[in-house]
Design an enzyme around this catalytic site. Structure first.
Site, short mmCIF file in Angstrom:
data_model
loop_
_atom_site.label_atom_id
_atom_site.label_comp_id
_atom_site.label_asym_id
_atom_site.label_seq_id
_atom_site.Cartn_x
_atom_site.Cartn_y
_atom_site.Cartn_z
N GLY A 239 -0.53 49.34 15.51
CA GLY A 239 -0.96 49.60 14.43
C GLY A 239 -0.63 48.44 13.27
N SER A 240 -1.44 48.73 12.11
CA SER A 240 -0.60 48.47 10.74
C SER A 240 -0.54 49.11 10.59
CB SER A 240 -1.54 47.32 10.02
OG SER A 240 -2.69 46.09 10.50
N GLY A 241 0.41 48.26 9.07
CA GLY A 241 0.87 49.77 8.47
C GLY A 241 2.67 49.78 8.19
N HIS A 242 2.76 49.19 9.04
CA HIS A 242 4.73 49.21 9.69
C HIS A 242 5.28 47.69 9.32
CE1 HIS A 242 3.79 52.64 11.24
NE2 HIS A 242 3.29 52.61 12.31
N HIS B 225 5.39 56.54 12.81
CA HIS B 225 4.11 57.10 11.61
C HIS B 225 4.12 58.09 11.10
CE1 HIS B 225 3.37 54.64 15.73
NE2 HIS B 225 2.68 54.21 14.61
N ASP C 236 -1.86 53.20 21.76
CA ASP C 236 -1.73 51.56 22.18
C ASP C 236 -1.76 51.67 24.05
OD1 ASP C 236 -0.48 50.31 20.19
OD2 ASP C 236 0.71 52.15 19.45
#
Lengths: 210, 348
Positions: free
Chosen positions: B55-58, B220, B111
């Site tokens: 996921g993005s955002g990390h 997350h 994932d």
């Protein structure tokens, strides 16, 4: 006017109604997920259902199974995440099982929900009782198998009741899968966000045929 | 709670727009492939390819770990969401140079499902795919259930080592072996003091009292395994490092961390925790390992694996033997982590 059976155009319209209802429920689903997960379930479902609307309105609905499969593919490729894979599998596996059928009646609903439930369990490894969407989908599938001889509106009403009861029962369960599992017993008392989505989807299908 | 001020545009296009910017930051080294994959421009024919993703955002991971002597490509998901199978497949096709593709990513249900479907699509096209899951968070499951552990900041040394190994790996089997070893020798512990927020909703991913620390908090913002009272750098650092040492001790699959061992130490900020704090914690960590005769072979400090404006810190330890050390010592370059040759950046 109650509908005894649906043709492919009506199935498409039903899925468009489902899409609108899920999009409308985004804040509720996100809040449910925020209690147990990372709070993005509603956003993901909204994105998926917007893709579903685009896909279903862009081509002629020539096959009932394909309408569901297109729904699943649109969700899977637009959402990502666990929700994308799981909800994409619901409609892809369910649709594949009734590909080529002429009419959507209680019998097709039973085949659809059973294949959907099996597909999801195989992909994600969740069992009933794990506090996942399976806890709403499995009772729905089991009920669907019992009501195949009923008119579609009555059958869908029974299936929707089972999905709703399953969602409610998930409140008492301890999460063992996904991001909520680290909460352990703290997860008790809250419904799984995916189970909430299943309940909304099935209730919208019920309302459409009622 | 007030909504975090974020400089974004359409909240639903955050991931697409950040990846566009990321490609620009690479000065021509990488390109966008398909829906949302970052792929290196020069991958030699016959190379065993390394694909990461999540996921993005990390940021700066995972897409920031594409680079020289690092990953060949990254399949980028939406914010906090695994990349869908079509993106995984597009990335796989792009990095494949005929000798197989190793998937290396964090152990999260979403994932795993999406990469698995992507791998099935790749296998239909006769691309050989192997998967190694990163599962370094010792707080997420006991040592007997390592397959249930989440992947957190330990992914940085793991991808660094496997990326280096992939440059010379003769085949997928050999690279898989190095990756499994790097995963086994890497352990992390994280804490959080306050949440990050989801860009699309502005809502925090969890709640925590002002005087509490969430121990074992996920990247997350998954709630941790327990809450402890707010603490100081000097109290918290040994408490966290003890958990890593204990985990090596309890795990039958590895030897205990002992005097004379060499480690790579990662001191990671979850986003809002400052470099000042990381350095104060590192100072204490140095004492901690020195007093045990454990040699810190190299240190990386900074916001590497983040969760928006979450405050928190994680320590990751990778024990490096001669083989892993050789791969660690190779230079590398990427948005997330750049290393010159040798410990002091010796260019000779």
């Amino acid at each position: 006017m109650p509908k005894e059976s649906l043709n492919s155009a009506e199935v498409r319209d039903m899925m468009l109604a489902v899409a609108d209802k899920i999009i409308e429920a985004e804040p509720i689903l996100s809040e449910a997920d925020r209690q147990l997960g990372d709070g993005d379930h509603g956003i993901g479902m909204e994105r998926g259902m917007n893709a579903v609307k685009e896909k279903l309105t862009s081509e002629e609905p020539d096959d009932i199974g394909k309408v569901f499969m297109n729904t699943g593919m649109a969700m899977m490729s637009s959402m990502g995440g666990a929700s994308g894979a799981i909800f994409g599998t619901v409609f892809r596996a369910g649709g594949k099982a009734i590909k080529g059928c002429e009419a959507f009646t209680a019998a097709e609903a039973a085949t659809f929900f059973q294949a959907a439930c099996e597909g999801v369990k195989e992909r994600g490894g969740a069992k009933p009782g794990d506090k996942t969407m399976v806890d709403s989908l499995q009772p729905a599938a089991e009920k669907a198998a019992e009501v195949t001889d009923q008119p579609l509106p009555a059958a869908m009403a029974a299936i929707a009741d089972a999905a709703e009861a399953g969602k409610e029962a998930s409140k008492d369960m301890i999460a063992t899968m996904g991001r909520a599992k680290t909460l352990g017993e703290k997860s008790v008392g809250k419904a799984d966000a995916g189970a909430c989505s299943v309940a909304i989807i099935v209730a919208t299908m019920r309302d459409f045929v009622a | 709670m007030s909504v975090q001020k974020k400089l974004i545009n359409d909240p639903l296009k955050v991931a697409d727009e950040l990846v566009e910017g990321l490609i620009e930051a690479y000065n021509g080294e990488v390109r966008m492939v398909g829906t949302r994959s970052v792929v290196k421009n020069s991958i030699p024919d016959g190379k065993v390819a390394l694909l990461v993703g999540g996921g993005s955002g990390h940021e700066p991971i995972y897409h920031g770990l594409v680079g020289r002597n690092l990953a060949d490509g990254a399949a980028c998901g939406d914010i906090f969401a695994a990349p869908p199978p079509n993106i995984v497949f597009e990335a796989t096709e792009a990095v494949n140079k005929g000798n197989g593709v190793l998937y290396l990513y964090g152990n999260y249900a979403g994932d795993v499902m999406n990469f698995d479907i992507g791998a099935e699509m790749a296998e239909d096209e006769d691309i050989d795919v192997r998967t190694v899951l990163i599962a370094d968070d010792v707080c997420s499951a006991p040592p007997t259930e390592k397959d249930k552990r989440r992947g957190i900041a330990g992914l940085v040394p793991i991808v660094k080592i496997v990326g280096a190994a992939s440059q010379k790996a003769p085949n997928l089997d050999e690279l898989e072996k190095v990756a499994k070893k790097a995963v086994l020798e890497t352990r992390s512990v994280g804490v959080s003091m306050s949440p990050g927020s989801i860009p699309a909703t502005g809502k925090p991913t969890f709640e925590i009292e002002a005087d509490k620390i969430g121990l074992g908090m996920g990247i997350h913002g998954e709630p941790g395994v327990g809450e402890i009272p707010m603490s100081t750098a000097d109290e918290l650092t040994p408490q966290m490092l003890d958990m890593i040492i204990e985990d090596f001790e309890k795990d039958d699959d590895v030897e205990a961390l002992k005097e004379g061992d060499d480690i790579v130490l990662i001191v990671n900020s979850l986003g809002a925790t400052t470099m000042m704090e990381l350095l104060i914690c590192l100072r204490k960590a140095k004492d901690y390992f020195n007093s045990r005769g454990i040699n810190i072979h190299d240190v990386v400090v900074g916001p590497l694996v983040t969760c928006q404006e979450m405050t928190g810190i994680s320590f990751s330890v990778t024990r490096v033997d001669d083989v892993l050390k050789k791969f660690w010592n190779m230079p590398c370059q990427s948005l997330c982590y750049t290393k010159m040759t040798g410990r002091y950046g010796d260019l000779s």
